[in-house]
Scaffold this active site. Structure first.
Site, short mmCIF file in Angstrom:
data_model
loop_
_atom_site.label_atom_id
_atom_site.label_comp_id
_atom_site.label_asym_id
_atom_site.label_seq_id
_atom_site.Cartn_x
_atom_site.Cartn_y
_atom_site.Cartn_z
N GLU A 4 15.62 -0.55 59.47
CA GLU A 4 14.85 0.02 60.58
C GLU A 4 15.07 -0.80 61.84
O GLU A 4 15.05 -2.03 61.78
CB GLU A 4 13.33 0.04 60.30
CG GLU A 4 12.87 1.08 59.31
CD GLU A 4 11.35 1.04 59.13
OE1 GLU A 4 10.63 0.67 60.09
OE2 GLU A 4 10.89 1.37 58.03
N GLU A 54 8.84 -3.24 53.75
CA GLU A 54 8.17 -4.29 54.53
C GLU A 54 7.07 -4.98 53.72
O GLU A 54 6.06 -5.44 54.27
CB GLU A 54 7.60 -3.71 55.84
CG GLU A 54 8.66 -3.13 56.75
CD GLU A 54 8.12 -2.46 58.01
OE1 GLU A 54 8.92 -2.16 58.90
OE2 GLU A 54 6.89 -2.24 58.08
#
Length: 331
Positions: free
Chosen positions: A273, A182
């Site tokens: 995710e 991320e």
């Protein structure tokens, strides 16, 4: 089953055929070679990458992130087994809070069961866990300059993870390695210096782990946030799979479209995710047949609709632990 044609890292296209069975896909893992970023990758790691490439766009691997604080490290796995009758093909682990020995042990056990493993790492610049990964404020000029005390301390921390990955290499366990995830969200310290500093940081770790530690068992996963901001790509020679995550209950279609523009080398793409996994019909409708989807731990997996979770895990579009081939080095 609705399938789509997708390319992979060798720039060849995978021809989609509605008649391909899951059994054929699950056993066909050595039909072609796909270029890993590390030309010295070991044979079993290459086999796993071939398998992922050959099946990309046809079926998705099921994956589940573990927790270690709910009484049993199999808290999520037990729940999935009870709910669906299946186990995920891949287990997600985290070196967070310096859990190097525990991750190595559980990764080896999962591999021995016939499963694949992916590892991420919530860490501060010099160690510890989730809060440090968010709160640390790096001075990238010092961090990236060889020989500074900041650089030395960061590398000391990296080397602890590298030593754990060496143990997995020596045990014959390939790892889908997803560091600095991320990054383009810029909430973790490794993204706070912007895209240029992040790329230097990633390439520094890649070179150190590949050349200093000889980690031939890594498949490097470049994990964007759901935004997939431009300018953060580390280069074709520094990653093997690119992906994105989102917790908005979607198939992550918006990210898929953005990744396609970045992914000129046609590497496999992963939904690394999510919270609630979408229905199989939604994945098919949106044309997002990721290499894998990974549901996050604890409340995230428990908040999934049980009926949908069971349908996903028992779908012909989804590979579970029992459907993986046996990856073995040639004698």
């Amino acid at each position: 089953m609705c399938l789509i044609a997708v390319g992979c890292a060798d720039n060849t296209s995978v021809q989609a055929e509605n008649t391909v069975s899951v059994t054929e896909l699950s056993t066909k893992h050595k039909t072609s070679e796909h270029k890993l970023s590390n030309p010295d990758a070991d044979e079993i790691t290459q086999q796993v990458y071939d398998y992922i490439c050959d099946n990309y766009g046809k079926v998705m691997l099921s994956c589940q992130q573990e927790s270690t604080w709910m009484g049993s490290p199999d808290y999520e796995m037990d729940y999935i087994k009870e709910t669906t009758g299946k186990l995920p093909a891949m287990r997600g682990l985290d070196f967070m809070n310096a859990d190097f020995d525990g991750v190595v042990e559980r990764a080896e056990d999962w591999w021995e069961k016939g499963g694949l493993v992916t590892i991420c790492w919530h860490t501060g610049i010099n160690g510890l866990g989730y809060q440090e990964s968010l709160n640390d404020e790096p001075d990238f000029d010092k961090l990236l300059k060889k020989g500074t005390k900041e650089n030395k301390a960061m590398l000391e921390n990296w080397d602890k993870a590298a030593e754990a990955l060496v143990k997995l290499r020596d045990a014959g366990v390939p790892v889908l390695w997803r560091p600095f995830h991320e990054f383009d969200g810029k909430w973790f310290w490794w993204g706070k210096g912007g895209e240029e500093n992040f790329i230097k940081l990633w390439q520094m770790m890649y070179d150190r782990y590949t050349n200093k530690f000889g980690l031939t068992n890594l498949i490097w996963v470049l994990g964007y946030s759901g935004d997939v901001r431009s300018g953060w790509y580390v280069g074709d020679d520094y990653c093997d799979i690119i992906g994105s995550d989102t917790y908005d209950n979607s198939t992550n279609k918006k990210a898929w479209k953005k990744l396609e523009k970045i992914n000129t080398a046609e590497k496999p793409m992963a939904f690394h995710e999510c919270g609630n996994v979408p229905s199989v019909k939604d994945f098919e409708k949106d044309g997002c047949i990721w290499s894998w989807f990974m549901i996050w731990h604890t409340d995230y997996i428990k908040n999934n609709d049980e009926k949908n979770l069971k349908e996903v895990y028992n779908s012909d579009l989804v590979i579970t632990l029992d459907e993986l081939p046996k990856f073995t080095a040639d004698k």
